[in-house]
Structures are given as C-alpha cells and as structure tokens.
Motif scaffolding. Structure first.
Motif, PDB file in Angstrom:
ATOM      1  N   TYR A   1      52.856  46.931  43.913  1.00 36.10           N
ATOM      2  CA  TYR A   1      51.614  46.168  43.865  1.00 36.10           C
ATOM      3  C   TYR A   1      51.875  44.689  44.088  1.00 36.10           C
ATOM      4  CZ  TYR A   1      49.717  50.198  41.229  1.00 36.10           C
ATOM      5  OH  TYR A   1      49.327  51.437  40.819  1.00 36.10           O
ATOM      6  N   ASP A   2      51.053  44.079  44.914  1.00 36.00           N
ATOM      7  CA  ASP A   2      50.897  42.634  44.942  1.00 36.00           C
ATOM      8  C   ASP A   2      49.592  42.414  44.211  1.00 36.00           C
ATOM      9  OD1 ASP A   2      53.124  41.748  46.340  1.00 36.00           O
ATOM     10  OD2 ASP A   2      52.153  42.040  48.287  1.00 36.00           O
ATOM     11  N   TYR A   3      49.626  41.729  43.107  1.00 36.73           N
ATOM     12  CA  TYR A   3      48.413  41.615  42.325  1.00 36.73           C
ATOM     13  C   TYR A   3      48.055  40.161  42.030  1.00 36.73           C
ATOM     14  CZ  TYR A   3      51.622  41.004  38.409  1.00 36.73           C
ATOM     15  OH  TYR A   3      52.619  40.546  37.595  1.00 36.73           O
ATOM     16  N   THR A   4      46.776  39.975  41.798  1.00 32.31           N
ATOM     17  CA  THR A   4      46.225  38.694  41.399  1.00 32.31           C
ATOM     18  C   THR A   4      45.400  38.966  40.153  1.00 32.31           C
ATOM     19  OG1 THR A   4      46.097  37.987  43.707  1.00 32.31           O
ATOM     20  CG2 THR A   4      44.735  36.786  42.129  1.00 32.31           C
ATOM     21  N   ILE A   5      45.422  38.017  39.225  1.00 33.28           N
ATOM     22  CA  ILE A   5      44.649  38.170  38.002  1.00 33.28           C
ATOM     23  C   ILE A   5      43.598  37.077  37.940  1.00 33.28           C
ATOM     24  CG2 ILE A   5      44.692  38.140  35.476  1.00 33.28           C
ATOM     25  CD1 ILE A   5      47.539  39.286  35.637  1.00 33.28           C
ATOM     26  N   ALA A   6      42.355  37.497  37.697  1.00 33.48           N
ATOM     27  CA  ALA A   6      41.248  36.566  37.485  1.00 33.48           C
ATOM     28  C   ALA A   6      40.785  36.733  36.043  1.00 33.48           C
ATOM     29  CB  ALA A   6      40.102  36.857  38.448  1.00 33.48           C
ATOM     30  N   GLY A   7      40.585  35.630  35.351  1.00 30.74           N
ATOM     31  CA  GLY A   7      40.205  35.690  33.946  1.00 30.74           C
ATOM     32  C   GLY A   7      38.713  35.579  33.678  1.00 30.74           C
ATOM     33  N   SER A   8      37.900  35.577  34.729  1.00 29.45           N
ATOM     34  CA  SER A   8      36.458  35.436  34.535  1.00 29.45           C
ATOM     35  C   SER A   8      35.716  35.916  35.777  1.00 29.45           C
ATOM     36  CB  SER A   8      36.101  33.972  34.275  1.00 29.45           C
ATOM     37  OG  SER A   8      36.330  33.194  35.435  1.00 29.45           O
ATOM     38  N   VAL A   9      34.406  36.097  35.610  1.00 33.18           N
ATOM     39  CA  VAL A   9      33.550  36.467  36.740  1.00 33.18           C
ATOM     40  C   VAL A   9      33.600  35.360  37.793  1.00 33.18           C
ATOM     41  CG1 VAL A   9      31.157  36.837  37.450  1.00 33.18           C
ATOM     42  CG2 VAL A   9      32.014  37.942  35.383  1.00 33.18           C
ATOM     43  N   ALA A  10      33.486  34.107  37.353  1.00 34.45           N
ATOM     44  CA  ALA A  10      33.481  32.975  38.295  1.00 34.45           C
ATOM     45  C   ALA A  10      34.784  32.896  39.084  1.00 34.45           C
ATOM     46  CB  ALA A  10      33.235  31.672  37.536  1.00 34.45           C
ATOM     47  N   LYS A  11      35.909  33.077  38.419  1.00 39.34           N
ATOM     48  CA  LYS A  11      37.215  33.024  39.094  1.00 39.34           C
ATOM     49  C   LYS A  11      37.360  34.199  40.071  1.00 39.34           C
ATOM     50  CE  LYS A  11      41.659  31.548  38.945  1.00 39.34           C
ATOM     51  NZ  LYS A  11      42.198  30.248  39.014  1.00 39.34           N
ATOM     52  N   ALA A  12      36.945  35.388  39.640  1.00 41.42           N
ATOM     53  CA  ALA A  12      37.009  36.565  40.516  1.00 41.42           C
ATOM     54  C   ALA A  12      36.152  36.357  41.756  1.00 41.42           C
ATOM     55  CB  ALA A  12      36.570  37.812  39.765  1.00 41.42           C
ATOM     56  N   ASP A  13      34.991  35.772  41.576  1.00 46.23           N
ATOM     57  CA  ASP A  13      34.090  35.498  42.699  1.00 46.23           C
ATOM     58  C   ASP A  13      34.785  34.629  43.748  1.00 46.23           C
ATOM     59  OD1 ASP A  13      31.477  35.404  44.034  1.00 46.23           O
ATOM     60  OD2 ASP A  13      31.427  33.316  43.378  1.00 46.23           O
ATOM     61  N   LYS A  14      35.451  33.594  43.317  1.00 45.21           N
ATOM     62  CA  LYS A  14      36.163  32.707  44.247  1.00 45.21           C
ATOM     63  C   LYS A  14      37.335  33.422  44.923  1.00 45.21           C
ATOM     64  CE  LYS A  14      35.029  28.422  41.906  1.00 45.21           C
ATOM     65  NZ  LYS A  14      35.522  27.311  41.101  1.00 45.21           N
ATOM     66  N   ILE A  15      38.097  34.169  44.149  1.00 47.19           N
ATOM     67  CA  ILE A  15      39.276  34.856  44.687  1.00 47.19           C
ATOM     68  C   ILE A  15      38.876  35.913  45.714  1.00 47.19           C
ATOM     69  CG2 ILE A  15      41.147  36.441  44.083  1.00 47.19           C
ATOM     70  CD1 ILE A  15      41.403  34.865  41.429  1.00 47.19           C
ATOM     71  N   ILE A  16      37.865  36.715  45.390  1.00 45.70           N
ATOM     72  CA  ILE A  16      37.431  37.796  46.286  1.00 45.70           C
ATOM     73  C   ILE A  16      36.964  37.257  47.630  1.00 45.70           C
ATOM     74  CG2 ILE A  16      35.660  39.572  46.602  1.00 45.70           C
ATOM     75  CD1 ILE A  16      35.894  40.052  43.539  1.00 45.70           C
ATOM     76  N   LYS A  17      36.403  36.074  47.623  1.00 42.45           N
ATOM     77  CA  LYS A  17      35.916  35.477  48.865  1.00 42.45           C
ATOM     78  C   LYS A  17      37.046  34.920  49.735  1.00 42.45           C
ATOM     79  CE  LYS A  17      31.346  34.441  47.099  1.00 42.45           C
ATOM     80  NZ  LYS A  17      30.450  33.421  46.550  1.00 42.45           N
ATOM     81  N   SER A  18      38.244  34.781  49.164  1.00 43.61           N
ATOM     82  CA  SER A  18      39.335  34.186  49.938  1.00 43.61           C
ATOM     83  C   SER A  18      40.517  35.128  50.189  1.00 43.61           C
ATOM     84  CB  SER A  18      39.831  32.913  49.249  1.00 43.61           C
ATOM     85  OG  SER A  18      40.385  33.228  47.980  1.00 43.61           O
ATOM     86  N   ILE A  19      40.611  36.213  49.454  1.00 46.96           N
ATOM     87  CA  ILE A  19      41.743  37.141  49.592  1.00 46.96           C
ATOM     88  C   ILE A  19      41.186  38.559  49.704  1.00 46.96           C
ATOM     89  CG2 ILE A  19      43.830  38.065  48.498  1.00 46.96           C
ATOM     90  CD1 ILE A  19      43.997  35.467  46.859  1.00 46.96           C
ATOM     91  N   SER A  20      41.765  39.379  50.568  1.00 44.57           N
ATOM     92  CA  SER A  20      41.322  40.777  50.660  1.00 44.57           C
ATOM     93  C   SER A  20      42.194  41.645  49.743  1.00 44.57           C
ATOM     94  CB  SER A  20      41.384  41.272  52.099  1.00 44.57           C
ATOM     95  OG  SER A  20      42.712  41.273  52.561  1.00 44.57           O
ATOM     96  N   PHE A  21      41.578  42.658  49.173  1.00 45.92           N
ATOM     97  CA  PHE A  21      42.263  43.557  48.247  1.00 45.92           C
ATOM     98  C   PHE A  21      42.039  45.003  48.652  1.00 45.92           C
ATOM     99  CE2 PHE A  21      41.512  39.687  45.833  1.00 45.92           C
ATOM    100  CZ  PHE A  21      42.760  39.475  45.275  1.00 45.92           C
ATOM    101  N   ASP A  22      42.909  45.881  48.154  1.00 48.80           N
ATOM    102  CA  ASP A  22      42.776  47.312  48.373  1.00 48.80           C
ATOM    103  C   ASP A  22      42.022  47.983  47.227  1.00 48.80           C
ATOM    104  OD1 ASP A  22      44.330  47.400  50.798  1.00 48.80           O
ATOM    105  OD2 ASP A  22      46.087  47.056  49.538  1.00 48.80           O
ATOM    106  N   VAL A  23      42.142  47.430  46.043  1.00 50.47           N
ATOM    107  CA  VAL A  23      41.511  48.005  44.855  1.00 50.47           C
ATOM    108  C   VAL A  23      41.275  46.899  43.828  1.00 50.47           C
ATOM    109  CG1 VAL A  23      43.695  48.625  43.726  1.00 50.47           C
ATOM    110  CG2 VAL A  23      41.626  49.908  43.182  1.00 50.47           C
ATOM    111  N   ILE A  24      40.233  47.095  43.008  1.00 50.82           N
ATOM    112  CA  ILE A  24      39.890  46.142  41.964  1.00 50.82           C
ATOM    113  C   ILE A  24      39.861  46.887  40.637  1.00 50.82           C
ATOM    114  CG2 ILE A  24      38.162  44.497  41.118  1.00 50.82           C
ATOM    115  CD1 ILE A  24      38.602  43.634  43.895  1.00 50.82           C
ATOM    116  N   ILE A  25      40.511  46.325  39.627  1.00 50.24           N
ATOM    117  CA  ILE A  25      40.392  46.823  38.259  1.00 50.24           C
ATOM    118  C   ILE A  25      39.703  45.716  37.484  1.00 50.24           C
ATOM    119  CG2 ILE A  25      41.596  47.572  36.177  1.00 50.24           C
ATOM    120  CD1 ILE A  25      43.920  48.472  37.969  1.00 50.24           C
ATOM    121  N   VAL A  26      38.576  46.040  36.878  1.00 53.89           N
ATOM    122  CA  VAL A  26      37.782  45.004  36.222  1.00 53.89           C
ATOM    123  C   VAL A  26      37.337  45.467  34.837  1.00 53.89           C
ATOM    124  CG1 VAL A  26      35.668  45.748  37.389  1.00 53.89           C
ATOM    125  CG2 VAL A  26      35.794  43.449  36.480  1.00 53.89           C
TER     126      VAL A  26
END
Length: 85
Positions: free
Chosen positions: A32-57
């Motif tokens: 896994y190459d993973y990124t961790i977001a600690g909030s809805v706002a942070k996840a929103d920014k990350i998702i708009k700039s990086i593509s992912f294969d799966v999300i665990i929320v």
C-alpha cells in the motif's frame, strides 16, 4: 502491473487509530501507498489532488460524517468503519 502498490486513503480523525493502521501496514509489508486525512475538510482537499484505488473512512469524524465525502469518491470502492465507544 504486478508490482504496483494500491493507493489507499484512510480518513480517520483518531490519532491512535491512525498509528495502529500504519503499524499494521508496515508489520505485514502490505503493498500500500497510503495517505491519511484527519478530517472531512482535509480529505476533500486530498481527494481533489491525488487519485486513489480505495478509501477507508471512519463514519463519524470531528468535522462531519463520511457521507459528506461520497460525492467525491464517485467510482471508488469505499469501506466505512464505525467504532462504538
């Protein structure tokens, strides 16, 4: 393609859960190459700039719920977690 790592986003506001996830991934040497977001706002920014294969929320986050992010996930597999305390 076999050597490609899975790009995973963990959206979790609890630091202990974040650290447990990281320890698990490292101990098992998971691909896994993973990124961790600690909030809805942070996840929103990350998702708009990086593509992912799966999300665990986590369902309940400090600044909202996972459902606020579903429009951003579109075609991605999403695993929603919820821990009773």
């Amino acid at each position: 393609m076999k050597d490609r790592k899975i790009r995973l986003l963990l959206v979790e506001d609890d630091k202990v859960d974040q650290m447990a996830f990281e320890r698990f991934v490292r101990s098992k040497e998971l691909p896994y190459d993973y990124t961790i977001a600690g909030s809805v706002a942070k996840a929103d920014k990350i998702i708009k700039s990086i593509s992912f294969d799966v999300i665990i929320v986590d369902y309940m986050l400090g600044d909202g719920t996972s459902f606020e992010l579903f429009d951003l996930f579109k075609e991605l597999p999403v695993i929603v977690t919820n821990r009773y305390r």
